[in-house]
Design an enzyme around this catalytic site. Structure first.
Site, short mmCIF file in Angstrom:
data_model
loop_
_atom_site.label_atom_id
_atom_site.label_comp_id
_atom_site.label_asym_id
_atom_site.label_seq_id
_atom_site.Cartn_x
_atom_site.Cartn_y
_atom_site.Cartn_z
N GLU A 128 25.26 64.65 -45.91
CA GLU A 128 25.72 63.58 -47.15
C GLU A 128 24.64 62.70 -46.91
OE1 GLU A 128 29.13 60.96 -45.31
OE2 GLU A 128 29.29 60.37 -47.29
N HIS A 164 37.50 69.04 -50.32
CA HIS A 164 37.08 67.38 -50.30
C HIS A 164 36.89 67.00 -51.06
CE1 HIS A 164 33.65 67.35 -48.30
NE2 HIS A 164 34.76 67.87 -47.15
N HIS A 200 32.41 59.63 -53.74
CA HIS A 200 32.37 58.42 -53.61
C HIS A 200 32.08 57.17 -53.43
CE1 HIS A 200 31.83 57.29 -49.47
NE2 HIS A 200 32.56 58.64 -49.09
N ASP A 256 46.25 39.66 -26.44
CA ASP A 256 45.39 38.39 -26.19
C ASP A 256 44.21 39.12 -26.59
OD1 ASP A 256 46.94 36.73 -25.76
OD2 ASP A 256 46.59 36.20 -23.60
N TYR A 273 33.80 74.57 -43.78
CA TYR A 273 34.38 74.48 -43.12
C TYR A 273 35.60 75.99 -42.60
CZ TYR A 273 33.30 70.12 -44.38
OH TYR A 273 32.83 68.67 -44.85
N ASP A 293 28.77 62.48 -38.44
CA ASP A 293 28.99 61.33 -39.91
C ASP A 293 29.17 59.85 -39.48
OD1 ASP A 293 30.13 60.80 -42.20
OD2 ASP A 293 31.46 61.81 -43.02
N HIS A 304 38.26 64.66 -40.64
CA HIS A 304 38.29 63.18 -39.94
C HIS A 304 38.25 63.06 -38.62
CE1 HIS A 304 39.95 61.28 -43.78
NE2 HIS A 304 38.55 61.56 -43.75
#
Ligand code: GLY
Ligand code: MN
Ligand code: MN
Length: 441
Positions: free
Chosen positions: A406, A348, A352, A38, A386, A258, A241
């Site tokens: 970033e 990484h 993007h 619900d 890192y 981030d 992440h």
């Protein structure tokens, strides 16, 4: 500021032109996602559906039919009917009249009539445009319609099935002046949130409490986070992440944030890394400066005609040179780049596309080569380093430090335009901002 309905109409005009005559496009919005019994997740319309319609309600499908003349196409919107009882429980609906009067649909139907009405719309068309494989359940419905056309004697299958993405994603990649204005606002609010986080952090605070400072600014502007905010103290910053955000922020550690807001469907995407106690240690300073130099070198590369990969190459060169200078890597810089020996510390990409989706649509390769920048594209620039807390190959003093910086950059004929410049990023400016905040609290 909301985009005017004329903007969405112009987009449909452009889509119809690109589809050509005798074509049909079917664009469905996202389904409602259930969180638990619900309780649904707050609804967010499908990005391309919203881009073409400005319609934010769930259970809606847009159909564009070009007929003989793409300039004179038919736009139908299938949506929920008005329903007094349902509206008392769940809120206002535009309904059939609203779809026509407020959203410029030429025709509108109750969503329950979709299966019935769609067959006559798609039979005999030359090309059917549809975004395949995004929503498996809707894919099955489309396949079901095609099967009906195949079986029905009065119907005929479309001659071709074409990916809608090829047209719409390309349109979305290039931002208009109105979109850039919205993205600037998303960037400004995101920058304000990061500034507040730098001002409010204290040793002993929980990561989620710092996240709440970001959310306060987002919420004050009617925004939501554009993606799960990352607030990682110390070695948590090495988890790319990390979204648990449930640990204590410790004296002597850095914290990596981030986070960006979504404003009127457009995303901001900013990372900043700063000391929990307001002062960088010598090791933190040294690594931070390498990442900042890499980020500045990457931004410098963003010019019309330059490959989108170039910022990454520039960032990697600066990072590797810095790692060698600090003794974290040994050997020849070119060799270390060619063998990707830096991968352990930088795993990484550097950016993007950014827009209605944080990882926005748009091809990165054209004719099997990395795509060159063109004016109106927006890309993030986000190098990092890192150093895993258990990396025995490096001196202990470096272990558990994670840094990412970033920014969001608009490509212009005059060069890179940093949309997120309002939040500080040099060591000096960060320490100054944090010291001032401590003085005044
Ligand atoms: N926040 C997701 C990213 O930076 O790509
Ligand atoms: Mn990003
Ligand atoms: Mn990000």
């Amino acid at each position: 500021m909301k985009l005017a309905q004329t903007v969405f109409k112009q987009r449909r005009d452009q889509l119809a032109q690109a589809m050509g005559p005798n074509s049909v496009a079917i664009i469905a919005t996202s389904p409602v996602a259930m969180r638990n019994r619900d309780a649904d997740y707050k609804y967010r319309a499908d990005s391309s559906f919203y881009y073409l319609t400005g319609f934010a309600e769930p259970e809606a499908v847009a159909v564009i039919e070009t007929g003989n003349d793409p300039d004179d196409y038919l736009y139908s919107l299938f949506c929920r009917e008005r329903d007094r009882e349902m509206e008392i429980w769940n809120g206002y609906r535009a309904g059939i009249d609203g779809a026509i009067d407020d959203y410029d649909a030429d025709e509108a139907y109750a969503i329950d009539l979709l299966d019935e009405e769609i067959l006559s719309k798609i039979t005999h068309c030359e090309a059917l445009y549809y975004r395949i494989a995004e929503n498996v359940e809707f894919d099955a419905r489309v396949t079901g319609w095609l099967a009906k056309l195949q079986q029905g004697r009065q119907f005929k299958l479309p001659t071709q099935l074409k990916p809608l993405d090829a047209i719409v994603d390309e349109m979305r990649l290039f931002k208009t002046a109105a979109e850039i204005e919205l993205m600037q606002t998303a960037a400004d609010i995101s920058a304000q949130a990061h500034t507040r986080a730098m001002q409010s952090v204290r040793p002993g605070m929980m990561e989620y409490a710092l996240e709440a400072e970001l959310n306060y600014i987002f919420g004050q502007h009617g925004c939501v986070p554009a993606y799960g905010s990352i607030v990682g103290g110390g070695a948590n910053a090495c988890i790319l992440h990390y979204v648990e955000n449930d640990q204590e922020l410790k004296e002597g550690d850095l914290v990596l944030i981030d986070a960006g807001c979504e404003y009127q469907y457009y995303a901001g995407d900013i990372s900043r890394t700063f000391p929990v106690n307001g002062r960088f240690s010598p090791q933190q300073k040294a690594l931070y400066q390498v990442v900042l130099d890499a980020q500045l070198a990457a931004i410098e590369q963003i010019h019309v005609g330059v490959s989108y990969k170039q910022p990454h190459y520039a960032a990697v060169r600066v990072l590797v040179t810095g790692l060698v200078a600090l003794g974290l890597l040994q050997g020849d810089v070119d060799e270390l780049i060619n063998t990707e020996a830096y991968h352990r510390f930088y795993m990484h990409g550097t950016g993007h596309w950014l827009g209605i989706d944080v990882h926005d649509v748009g091809e990165y390769q054209v004719d099997a080569a990395p795509r060159p920048f063109e004016a109106g594209m927006v890309i993030t620039v986000e190098p990092g380093l890192y150093i895993a807390p258990d990396d025995q190959t490096v001196d202990e003093q470096w272990r558990g430090i994670g840094i990412r910086i970033e920014d969001d950059v608009l490509v212009t004929a005059q060069g890179p335009h940093v949309l997120t410049a309002k939040v500080v990023k040099t060591i000096e400016d960060i320490e100054q901002l944090m010291a001032n905040a401590r003085l005044s609290s």
